[in-house]
Design a protein around this motif. Structure first.
Motif, PDB file in Angstrom:
ATOM      1  N   LEU A 329       0.825  -1.205   0.000  1.00 42.24           N
ATOM      2  CA  LEU A 329       0.000   0.000   0.000  1.00 42.24           C
ATOM      3  C   LEU A 329       0.862   1.259   0.000  1.00 42.24           C
ATOM      4  O   LEU A 329       0.492   2.271  -0.605  1.00 42.24           O
ATOM      5  N   ASP A 330       1.989   1.205   0.704  1.00 46.58           N
ATOM      6  CA  ASP A 330       2.889   2.357   0.705  1.00 46.58           C
ATOM      7  C   ASP A 330       3.401   2.643  -0.707  1.00 46.58           C
ATOM      8  O   ASP A 330       3.543   3.812  -1.110  1.00 46.58           O
ATOM      9  N   GLU A 331       3.702   1.583  -1.448  1.00 44.78           N
ATOM     10  CA  GLU A 331       4.166   1.777  -2.831  1.00 44.78           C
ATOM     11  C   GLU A 331       3.076   2.413  -3.695  1.00 44.78           C
ATOM     12  O   GLU A 331       3.346   3.312  -4.514  1.00 44.78           O
ATOM     13  N   ASP A 332       1.827   1.965  -3.481  1.00 42.65           N
ATOM     14  CA  ASP A 332       0.720   2.559  -4.229  1.00 42.65           C
ATOM     15  C   ASP A 332       0.523   4.023  -3.857  1.00 42.65           C
ATOM     16  O   ASP A 332       0.251   4.875  -4.719  1.00 42.65           O
ATOM     17  N   ALA A 333       0.649   4.302  -2.540  1.00 41.04           N
ATOM     18  CA  ALA A 333       0.489   5.693  -2.107  1.00 41.04           C
ATOM     19  C   ALA A 333       1.603   6.561  -2.663  1.00 41.04           C
ATOM     20  O   ALA A 333       1.380   7.724  -3.050  1.00 41.04           O
ATOM     21  N   ALA A 334       2.797   6.003  -2.768  1.00 42.75           N
ATOM     22  CA  ALA A 334       3.922   6.784  -3.291  1.00 42.75           C
ATOM     23  C   ALA A 334       3.791   7.016  -4.786  1.00 42.75           C
ATOM     24  O   ALA A 334       4.280   8.019  -5.315  1.00 42.75           O
ATOM     25  N   SER A 335       3.120   6.078  -5.471  1.00 45.32           N
ATOM     26  CA  SER A 335       2.970   6.231  -6.939  1.00 45.32           C
ATOM     27  C   SER A 335       1.909   7.246  -7.306  1.00 45.32           C
ATOM     28  O   SER A 335       1.837   7.675  -8.462  1.00 45.32           O
ATOM     29  N   GLY A 336       1.046   7.595  -6.377  1.00 41.00           N
ATOM     30  CA  GLY A 336       0.032   8.599  -6.627  1.00 41.00           C
ATOM     31  C   GLY A 336      -1.222   8.071  -7.279  1.00 41.00           C
ATOM     32  O   GLY A 336      -2.044   8.857  -7.761  1.00 41.00           O
ATOM     33  N   VAL A 337      -1.401   6.755  -7.311  1.00 43.74           N
ATOM     34  CA  VAL A 337      -2.596   6.188  -7.946  1.00 43.74           C
ATOM     35  C   VAL A 337      -3.785   6.200  -7.005  1.00 43.74           C
ATOM     36  O   VAL A 337      -4.914   5.984  -7.447  1.00 43.74           O
ATOM     37  N   LEU A 338      -3.538   6.414  -5.742  1.00 45.73           N
ATOM     38  CA  LEU A 338      -4.643   6.393  -4.765  1.00 45.73           C
ATOM     39  C   LEU A 338      -5.181   7.796  -4.561  1.00 45.73           C
ATOM     40  O   LEU A 338      -4.432   8.791  -4.676  1.00 45.73           O
ATOM     41  N   PRO A 339      -6.472   7.894  -4.235  1.00 46.20           N
ATOM     42  CA  PRO A 339      -7.021   9.199  -3.904  1.00 46.20           C
ATOM     43  C   PRO A 339      -6.322   9.786  -2.671  1.00 46.20           C
ATOM     44  O   PRO A 339      -5.719   9.074  -1.873  1.00 46.20           O
ATOM     45  N   ALA A 345      -4.925   7.722   4.715  1.00 45.55           N
ATOM     46  CA  ALA A 345      -5.302   6.603   5.581  1.00 45.55           C
ATOM     47  C   ALA A 345      -4.283   5.477   5.505  1.00 45.55           C
ATOM     48  O   ALA A 345      -3.939   4.845   6.514  1.00 45.55           O
ATOM     49  N   VAL A 346      -3.782   5.227   4.284  1.00 46.65           N
ATOM     50  CA  VAL A 346      -2.774   4.168   4.126  1.00 46.65           C
ATOM     51  C   VAL A 346      -1.507   4.498   4.899  1.00 46.65           C
ATOM     52  O   VAL A 346      -0.916   3.641   5.564  1.00 46.65           O
ATOM     53  N   ARG A 347      -1.075   5.751   4.785  1.00 41.92           N
ATOM     54  CA  ARG A 347       0.147   6.128   5.502  1.00 41.92           C
ATOM     55  C   ARG A 347      -0.054   6.014   7.017  1.00 41.92           C
ATOM     56  O   ARG A 347       0.849   5.587   7.747  1.00 41.92           O
ATOM     57  N   LEU A 348      -1.223   6.396   7.523  1.00 41.11           N
ATOM     58  CA  LEU A 348      -1.499   6.281   8.957  1.00 41.11           C
ATOM     59  C   LEU A 348      -1.480   4.830   9.396  1.00 41.11           C
ATOM     60  O   LEU A 348      -0.897   4.487  10.439  1.00 41.11           O
ATOM     61  N   ILE A 349      -2.118   3.971   8.606  1.00 37.13           N
ATOM     62  CA  ILE A 349      -2.129   2.546   8.951  1.00 37.13           C
ATOM     63  C   ILE A 349      -0.716   1.984   8.943  1.00 37.13           C
ATOM     64  O   ILE A 349      -0.327   1.190   9.818  1.00 37.13           O
ATOM     65  N   SER A 350       0.096   2.382   7.995  1.00 37.24           N
ATOM     66  CA  SER A 350       1.465   1.891   7.913  1.00 37.24           C
ATOM     67  C   SER A 350       2.274   2.292   9.151  1.00 37.24           C
ATOM     68  O   SER A 350       3.020   1.485   9.725  1.00 37.24           O
ATOM     69  N   GLU A 351       2.128   3.539   9.564  1.00 36.99           N
ATOM     70  CA  GLU A 351       2.862   3.994  10.760  1.00 36.99           C
ATOM     71  C   GLU A 351       2.441   3.218  12.006  1.00 36.99           C
ATOM     72  O   GLU A 351       3.267   2.814  12.822  1.00 36.99           O
ATOM     73  N   GLU A 352       1.113   3.006  12.151  1.00 37.37           N
ATOM     74  CA  GLU A 352       0.647   2.293  13.341  1.00 37.37           C
ATOM     75  C   GLU A 352       1.086   0.831  13.321  1.00 37.37           C
ATOM     76  O   GLU A 352       1.431   0.252  14.358  1.00 37.37           O
ATOM     77  N   VAL A 353       1.092   0.211  12.147  1.00 38.78           N
ATOM     78  CA  VAL A 353       1.539  -1.178  12.059  1.00 38.78           C
ATOM     79  C   VAL A 353       3.011  -1.280  12.430  1.00 38.78           C
ATOM     80  O   VAL A 353       3.435  -2.194  13.138  1.00 38.78           O
TER      81      VAL A 353
END
Length: 529
Positions: A329-339, A345-353
């Motif tokens: 998900l971090d890779e997808d968020a970095a690519s800019g394909v996600l809203p 939300a993805v970045r927040l989930i990644s930090e908490e995990v």
């Protein structure tokens, strides 16, 4: 005028007697003091009674002897007598005194006493007034030329109409005992005013009490001579009494030492029903309670450790899967394909995990510490190298917020991985809770190497200093949610101990917190574990 009070007070402060420290010594001294007090009290009462008896006997015997002499000599005296008659009467009394060494004098109708002996002591005025006022035989103890004397005064009375004279006392009676003072006169209380009219003739006699004083001095000498043996004999029961008291006290001390050493199953025999036996039974009750509570605490602690280890172990697998998913998900968020909202939300989930994964790893590490299963692999390294690598691995080597002060070589024999964890936790803690710049300094002090991590923040509250290395402790209770798990400093201290070092926390005088890691140098370090 000069005063010398201050030096005297200083000297008084310097000399302060100390009571005996040992309980045995105190008991023996108390027993001996009690024995000495009892012996002195008994000796004092005995001496007082014996002295009074000796003096009373001397007074009664003297009055009886003088009465006998007057009953024999007074009838031959012509009344009114001349001074020569009185001198002759006193001479006869002196000669009849024998070993008593009488010194007699006589007066008629209030005249001055006449004596035949030039060494006769003067008649006390109190004695003369007492005889004249009472008309009875009176005696008084006095001092003359530094020697004790007994002075007697006896009036002579008519015994019949023919003009014969007799002593002013009934031959069958005695005199009141003296009070033991030299100023008090004592009258014969058995003299009756109706026994005969007084002739006006009063005979005085005095003799030294040297023999009686010698008897009294002998009593004092005997008491003094018997005091030392009495105290020596009192020492034996004092030692036995101290031993009987100290034996259970000694058992209690040994029992307390065994409990302090961890032997909570210690129990003591409690024979008897005295206070020490009650104390021993209370000690056993306390030991039983401590053993039961300690067992319960160990059971709860073991359960808590097992629970933490089990939870951490069970969470590792799902967290590994979640970490893999968050990486995608971090890779997808970095690519800019996600809203945009989804990306946040993805970045927040990644930090908490990742934070949860670190917490689980910390819990696993703590469980290894508790189980004494943490491995240590020592290597000979320069502590400056470890500090440099730690800063580089975490991106602090070129960070203006962190400064390294590495002046001299610092050889140590440690586990590099565990020292890296210690240094990383200390610097991260300083950056998170303090203010930059954070200084990491290495110094060699004798056979010890010290690493200090200092920040410029507000420091650690004084009430929090004793607890900063406790697990899950946070100084700011109002803000429990933070980026750390609350285990970083606890893990750092455990790692320091595994490398034979210490980790301490303090506040710098100029502000900021100071954490000090102390390790043995390579020359004094133990072998590889």
């Amino acid at each position: 005028m000069r005063r010398f009070r201050l030096p005297f007070r200083s000297a008084a402060r310097g000399f302060r007697p100390h009571a005996p420290r040992g309980l045995r010594v105190r008991l023996v001294v108390a027993f001996l003091l009690a024995a000495a007090f009892g012996a002195l009290l008994t000796a004092g009462l005995t001496f007082h009674r014996a002295r009074a008896a000796i003096l009373d006997r001397a007074e009664e015997t003297a009055v009886a002897d003088l009465r006998t002499q007057l009953d024999s000599l007074a009838p031959d005296l012509t009344l009114p007598p001349t001074a020569e008659d009185l001198r002759g009467l006193t001479r006869q009394i002196d000669q009849a005194g024998g070993a008593r060494a009488w010194h007699a004098s006589a007066s008629y109708r209030g005249g001055e006493p006449v004596t035949a002996s030039p060494g006769t002591p003067p008649v006390p005025d109190e004695l003369r007034r007492a005889v004249q006022d009472s008309g009875r035989a009176v005696h008084q103890r006095t001092e003359h030329d530094g020697r004790p004397w007994l002075a007697l005064g006896m009036p002579v009375a008519y015994t019949d109409d023919s003009g014969d004279t007799g002593t002013g006392t009934d031959p069958g009676t005695g005199t009141d005992p003296g009070t033991g003072t030299d100023a008090d006169a004592h009258a014969d209380t058995d003299m009756s005013a109706d026994a005969g009219s007084l002739s006006g003739l009063i005979v005085y006699a005095a003799f030294p009490l040297d023999d009686d004083r010698a008897d009294i001095d002998a009593l004092v000498t005997a008491a003094e001579a018997g005091a030392v043996p009495a105290l020596a004999l009192a020492l034996v029961p004092a030692l036995f009494a101290a031993r009987s008291v100290l034996r259970p006290v000694r058992r209690l001390r040994h029992g307390a030492e065994r409990i302090a050493a961890g032997e909570l199953d210690t129990r003591l025999d409690a024979p008897g029903r005295d206070e020490l036996a009650d104390l021993t039974r209370s000690f056993n009750t306390m030991a039983e309670t401590l053993e039961r509570d300690a067992a319960e605490l160990r059971r709860l602690e073991a359960g808590a450790r097992r629970f933490a280890a089990d939870v951490a172990h069970e969470l590792r697998t799902p967290l590994a899967a979640m970490a893999a998913v968050t990486e995608v998900l971090d890779e997808d968020a970095a690519s800019g394909v996600l809203p945009a909202d989804t990306e946040d939300a993805v970045r927040l989930i990644s930090e908490e995990v990742r934070a949860l994964a670190r917490t689980v790893e910390d819990l696993m590490e703590v469980s290894r510490f508790d189980a004494k299963a943490a491995p240590v692999h020592r290597e000979d390294v320069d502590l400056r190298t470890l500090v440099t690598k730690t800063l580089q691995l975490r991106g602090w080597a070129h960070d203006e917020r962190v400064r390294a002060d590495l002046l001299e070589p610092a050889p140590v024999r440690v586990d590099p991985r565990r020292i890296d964890v210690v240094l990383g936790n200390l610097v991260a803690n300083a950056l998170h809770h303090g203010r930059p710049p954070v200084t990491v300094a290495v110094r060699v002090r004798g056979d010890r190497v010290r690493v200090t991590v200092t920040d410029r923040g507000p420091g650690i509250p004084d009430e929090a200093l004793p607890y900063v290395f406790d697990r899950f402790y946070k100084a700011d209770a109002a803000r429990p949610r933070s980026g750390g798990s609350g285990l970083g400093l606890a893990i750092a201290q455990e790692n320091a101990a595994l490398n034979d070092g210490t980790l301490t926390a303090a506040n710098h005088p100029d502000g900021g917190a100071v954490f000090t890691l102390t390790l043995p140098s390579a020359a004094s370090s133990p072998g590889t574990t």
